[in-house]
Design a protein around this motif. Structure first.
Motif, PDB file in Angstrom:
ATOM      1  N   SER A  44       0.832  -1.208   0.000  1.00  0.00           N
ATOM      2  CA  SER A  44       0.000   0.000   0.000  1.00  0.00           C
ATOM      3  C   SER A  44       0.861   1.250   0.000  1.00  0.00           C
ATOM      4  N   GLY A  45       0.340   2.300  -0.626  1.00  0.00           N
ATOM      5  CA  GLY A  45       1.056   3.566  -0.681  1.00  0.00           C
ATOM      6  C   GLY A  45       0.551   4.531   0.373  1.00  0.00           C
ATOM      7  N   LEU A  46       1.252   5.631   0.526  1.00  0.00           N
ATOM      8  CA  LEU A  46       0.798   6.705   1.398  1.00  0.00           C
ATOM      9  C   LEU A  46      -0.375   7.429   0.740  1.00  0.00           C
ATOM     10  N   ALA A  47      -1.157   8.112   1.530  1.00  0.00           N
ATOM     11  CA  ALA A  47      -2.175   9.005   0.993  1.00  0.00           C
ATOM     12  C   ALA A  47      -1.445  10.183   0.358  1.00  0.00           C
ATOM     13  N   GLU A  48      -1.965  10.682  -0.764  1.00  0.00           N
ATOM     14  CA  GLU A  48      -1.316  11.756  -1.507  1.00  0.00           C
ATOM     15  C   GLU A  48      -2.302  12.881  -1.802  1.00  0.00           C
ATOM     16  N   ILE A  88      -6.704  13.640   4.421  1.00  0.00           N
ATOM     17  CA  ILE A  88      -5.501  12.906   4.803  1.00  0.00           C
ATOM     18  C   ILE A  88      -5.268  13.093   6.292  1.00  0.00           C
ATOM     19  N   ARG A 109       1.615  14.246   2.014  1.00  0.00           N
ATOM     20  CA  ARG A 109       1.525  12.791   2.196  1.00  0.00           C
ATOM     21  C   ARG A 109       1.109  12.506   3.637  1.00  0.00           C
ATOM     22  N   SER A 162      -2.945   7.702   5.951  1.00  0.00           N
ATOM     23  CA  SER A 162      -4.260   7.192   5.555  1.00  0.00           C
ATOM     24  C   SER A 162      -5.209   8.342   5.229  1.00  0.00           C
ATOM     25  N   ILE A 163      -6.396   7.968   4.769  1.00  0.00           N
ATOM     26  CA  ILE A 163      -7.445   8.942   4.442  1.00  0.00           C
ATOM     27  C   ILE A 163      -8.655   8.654   5.311  1.00  0.00           C
ATOM     28  N   HIS A 170      -5.880  10.930  -2.367  1.00  0.00           N
ATOM     29  CA  HIS A 170      -6.035   9.589  -2.918  1.00  0.00           C
ATOM     30  C   HIS A 170      -4.945   8.674  -2.373  1.00  0.00           C
ATOM     31  N   GLN A 171      -5.260   7.381  -2.342  1.00  0.00           N
ATOM     32  CA  GLN A 171      -4.339   6.388  -1.794  1.00  0.00           C
ATOM     33  C   GLN A 171      -4.641   5.037  -2.423  1.00  0.00           C
ATOM     34  N   LEU A 209      -4.364   1.022  -1.900  1.00  0.00           N
ATOM     35  CA  LEU A 209      -4.206  -0.009  -0.879  1.00  0.00           C
ATOM     36  C   LEU A 209      -4.117  -1.366  -1.559  1.00  0.00           C
TER      37      LEU A 209
END
Length: 152
Positions: free
Chosen positions: A67-71, A95, A107, A110-111, A133-134, A136
């Motif tokens: 999973s990526g970071l929230a951006e 975020i 960044r 989570s959201i 956006h993120q 998962l």
């Protein structure tokens, strides 16, 4: 006759040449990025490669194995074309614990309150500027996607 032949030899390659700024990526080429980027995965289980720059927009390809970071991008919209894998895209909301990582870029882990959308190979997603956006991923999965970044 010889002059006409020389003229044709010089002009024909120009007639069939691709226009400036034109680029084609085949589906096979996009899928192949999963293999070329996988060895470059960083500690966040992410690797990317910037492909081309076109003034107000540029292209890149990204590969995730986690999973990526929230951006949040203040001045860039994203257009994703998923080439392989499946992920859950969280979009909208806010975020949590966001931090500025570069000018106009935030960044966070989570959201809160975003909408969830499953995305998989063949799907296309547009994310406007200023929209959290993120991505998962389920453990053990991979996700590769082409990105068009449009500067607004």
């Amino acid at each position: 006759m010889k002059n006409k032949l020389m003229f044709l030899i010089c002009v024909l390659p120009v007639i069939g040449a691709e226009p400036a700024g034109y680029k084609y990526w085949s589906a096979a080429e996009l899928k192949g990025f999963a293999k070329t980027l996988a060895p470059k995965i960083d500690a966040q289980k992410f690797a990317s490669e910037r492909l081309t720059d076109y003034g107000n927009h540029y292209t890149m390809v990204a590969h995730r194995e986690g999973s990526g970071l929230a951006e949040f991008h203040e001045s860039e919209a994203d257009l994703f074309v998923v080439s392989s894998g499946t992920a859950t895209l969280v979009v909208g909301g806010k975020i949590s614990n966001g931090k500025t990582t570069a000018p106009g870029e935030i960044r966070g882990p989570s959201i809160d309150g975003g909408a969830k959308q499953k995305v998989s190979a063949g799907d296309v997603v547009h994310i406007p500027t200023k929209t959290p956006h993120q991505l998962l991923l389920e453990p053990g999965t991979q996700f590769t996607y082409f990105v068009l970044k449009v500067k607004e």
